[in-house]
Design a protein around this motif. Structure first.
Motif, PDB file in Angstrom:
ATOM      1  N   ALA A 183       2.381  -2.040   3.172  1.00 37.48           N
ATOM      2  CA  ALA A 183       2.090  -1.085   2.916  1.00 37.48           C
ATOM      3  C   ALA A 183       2.975  -0.088   2.080  1.00 37.48           C
ATOM      4  O   ALA A 183       2.351   0.623   1.687  1.00 37.48           O
ATOM      5  CB  ALA A 183       1.624  -0.451   4.276  1.00 37.48           C
ATOM      6  N   TRP A 184       4.704  -0.190   2.696  1.00 39.85           N
ATOM      7  CA  TRP A 184       5.836   0.359   2.247  1.00 39.85           C
ATOM      8  C   TRP A 184       5.252   0.705   0.614  1.00 39.85           C
ATOM      9  O   TRP A 184       5.781   1.015  -0.570  1.00 39.85           O
ATOM     10  CB  TRP A 184       6.689   0.403   2.934  1.00 39.85           C
ATOM     11  N   LEU A 185       5.837  -0.804   0.029  1.00 39.94           N
ATOM     12  CA  LEU A 185       5.274  -1.708  -1.331  1.00 39.94           C
ATOM     13  C   LEU A 185       4.088  -0.996  -2.223  1.00 39.94           C
ATOM     14  O   LEU A 185       3.617  -0.495  -2.983  1.00 39.94           O
ATOM     15  CB  LEU A 185       5.393  -2.833  -1.631  1.00 39.94           C
ATOM     16  N   TYR A 186       3.066  -0.758  -1.392  1.00 41.68           N
ATOM     17  CA  TYR A 186       1.579  -1.342  -1.767  1.00 41.68           C
ATOM     18  C   TYR A 186       1.728   0.658  -2.225  1.00 41.68           C
ATOM     19  O   TYR A 186       0.407   1.329  -2.757  1.00 41.68           O
ATOM     20  CB  TYR A 186       0.538  -1.111  -0.665  1.00 41.68           C
ATOM     21  N   GLY A 187       2.095   1.555  -1.474  1.00 42.22           N
ATOM     22  CA  GLY A 187       1.794   3.260  -1.819  1.00 42.22           C
ATOM     23  C   GLY A 187       2.647   3.559  -2.988  1.00 42.22           C
ATOM     24  O   GLY A 187       1.663   4.258  -3.790  1.00 42.22           O
ATOM     25  N   ALA A 188       3.147   2.662  -3.928  1.00 40.77           N
ATOM     26  CA  ALA A 188       3.731   3.286  -5.256  1.00 40.77           C
ATOM     27  C   ALA A 188       2.995   3.059  -6.490  1.00 40.77           C
ATOM     28  O   ALA A 188       2.543   3.555  -7.524  1.00 40.77           O
ATOM     29  CB  ALA A 188       4.763   2.493  -5.137  1.00 40.77           C
TER      30      ALA A 188
END
Length: 493
Positions: A183-188
């Motif tokens: 989820a952290w990766l997807y935010g960007a």
């Protein structure tokens, strides 16, 4: 008579004007608004003493920009402020994942997934100059890939190339075991309009994280307009002229060549015009061949945006204290919640929308009265099928509910709010068509060929007329590359 006229005093218009002025041209910028900056403005939108960035606020691309980097902007007052963390992604139960400029600290925060991120990111970070030359250059982007091939080798270059058509979800599945890390990766990826499971989202997600390590995600001290002030100051030091409240209604021409531009009150002769406008605006202003006009009218805008600015009685009370130090917060929850929200927002309004939130006053107390704070957030939705003016109040309610999930007591700290619907954003800045803050869609069909497939996309069939807005390669974000590339194309003639 000016040697050149630039339409629009946004970052791209200013970058174009500076390039032309540096080449010895006498340049006039005509800006429709009452102040320069385009989407880089700061205003007291809520209460006196609370300085809010009206549109954009966080500038990793500007900090990495080879265009701005060669300008003496510090001499004209620009000072970058770096938050403790570039961004945070809060998770249920008080957990969070953060991107720090320090790679080791980020690796530690990612826990068991940290080593995988380090193995993947570090080779590109070590060759960041080549990556930057690939992502932030004019079209065609040849020099950057050749530099990457020379410096990083064929395997790393192939790995980078694989990201271009890839999906962030695919990259996340390859790298991470934990859903919070994914989820952290997807935010960007959500800084554009390509969803994490959309083709082309992998490169957006990866590159913004890489830039965070390389140069950070800073903001100008005192507000976004300080970047505009510095660009305008440098432009004027070169002898350039800027006029505001000067909306260009027509680009005049004769015999297939530009002759000047017209506002409501005046005609400005010029043999060279660079327009920092969207394709639809260019077709209204200029007499263009039918085939080119049709091609420009096929340009696809990105998602609509609802933006809220808050004046706060204190900092946002995030459940996880580490989130307090992040300049940007991606508010989405778990991977499953994130993806559900994205799917809902494709056709309408999400129950718990993904938010891109900024809290610049944490690292820059000049933006609010002592003890007080500012914050902002925006969320996306479709360009069509939603009556935005009617539903915007409900969207804002859902946005605040989403923040409250991860920061209980947030609503109690709201002193005032300012809301911009998609129509409100466009009314303040005509380049934000339908509330599209990205300058057009970044779906794979329009990722590289902007605004249309053409070897020199900045030149138009009308001699002397060039387009240098975010609708041209390499696209949106505040870095000035399209405007600079258009001006360089114009100087070559």
């Amino acid at each position: 008579m000016s040697d050149a006229v630039v339409i629009g005093a946004g970052p791209n218009g200013l970058a174009a004007a500076i390039r032309l002025a540096e080449a010895g041209r006498q340049v006039l910028i005509l800006e429709a608004a009452d102040a320069p900056g385009g989407a880089v403005r700061t205003e007291e939108l809520t209460l006196p003493g609370f300085r809010h960035d009206t549109f954009s606020s966080v500038y990793p691309a500007a900090a990495a920009s080879p265009v701005f980097g060669r300008m003496p902007l510090a001499e004209h007052g620009l000072e970058w402020v770096h938050p403790e963390a570039a961004y945070a992604h809060p998770l249920p139960g008080g957990d969070a994942r953060l991107l720090y400029r320090d790679l080791d600290r980020t690796v530690a925060n990612l826990g068991a997934d940290g080593p995988a991120w380090e193995r993947f990111a570090k080779p590109f970070l070590d060759n960041f100059e080549a990556v930057r030359a690939t992502m932030l250059s004019g079209f065609p982007p040849i020099g950057g890939p050749l530099k990457l091939l020379t410096q990083a080798g064929p395997l790393r270059t192939l790995g980078f190339t694989r990201l271009l058509p890839g999906k962030a979800t695919g990259l996340g599945a390859r790298l991470f075991q934990d859903q919070g890390s994914r989820a952290w990766l997807y935010g960007a990826a959500m800084h554009g309009d390509t969803p994490p499971d959309g083709t082309g989202s992998a490169i957006a997600a990866f590159y913004l994280n890489l830039v965070g390590h390389a140069v950070g995600w800073p903001s100008p001290k005192g507000g976004a307009e300080r970047l505009t002030d510095a660009l305008v100051g440098y432009f004027k030091s070169l002898g350039g002229e800027l006029r505001v409240n000067a909306r260009v209604r027509k680009i005049t021409s004769a015999g297939g060549r530009v002759t000047g531009v017209e506002t409501a009150d005046e005609h400005f002769p010029a043999k060279l015009v660079v327009a920092d406008v969207m394709p639809s605006a260019l077709t209204r202003m200029a007499e263009l061949p039918g085939w080119y006009r049709v091609a420009l009218n096929r340009y696809v805008q990105g998602a609509s945006t609802v933006k809220v600015d808050w004046a706060l009685d204190g900092p946002i009370p995030w459940e996880n204290p580490d989130v307090h130090g992040a300049g940007t917060v991606h508010v989405a929850g778990t991977e499953a919640e994130f993806m559900h929200s994205v799917k809902q927002a494709h056709d309408g309004i999400a129950d718990l929308p993904f938010l891109l939130l900024g809290q610049q006053s944490i690292a820059d107390p000049t933006r609010a009265p002592e003890g007080k704070h500012t914050a902002w957030a925006y969320t996306h939705g479709p360009q069509e099928g939603v009556a935005w003016e009617q539903v915007t109040p409900e969207v804002v309610e859902r946005m605040e509910t989403q923040v409250e999930r991860f920061a209980p007591g947030f609503r109690d700290r709201i002193l005032a709010r300012h809301i911009l619907s998609p129509g409100g954003l466009e009314a303040r800045n005509a380049n934000l068509v339908g509330g599209d803050v990205g300058g057009g869609s970044y779906r794979i069909s329009q990722l590289v060929f902007r605004p249309l497939p053409k070897l020199t996309p900045y030149a138009t069939p009308l001699k002397g007329l060039y387009i240098g807005s975010a609708a041209t390669f390499p696209g949106g974000a505040v870095h000035g590359v399209p405007g600079d590339a258009a001006a360089r194309a114009a100087l070559k003639g």
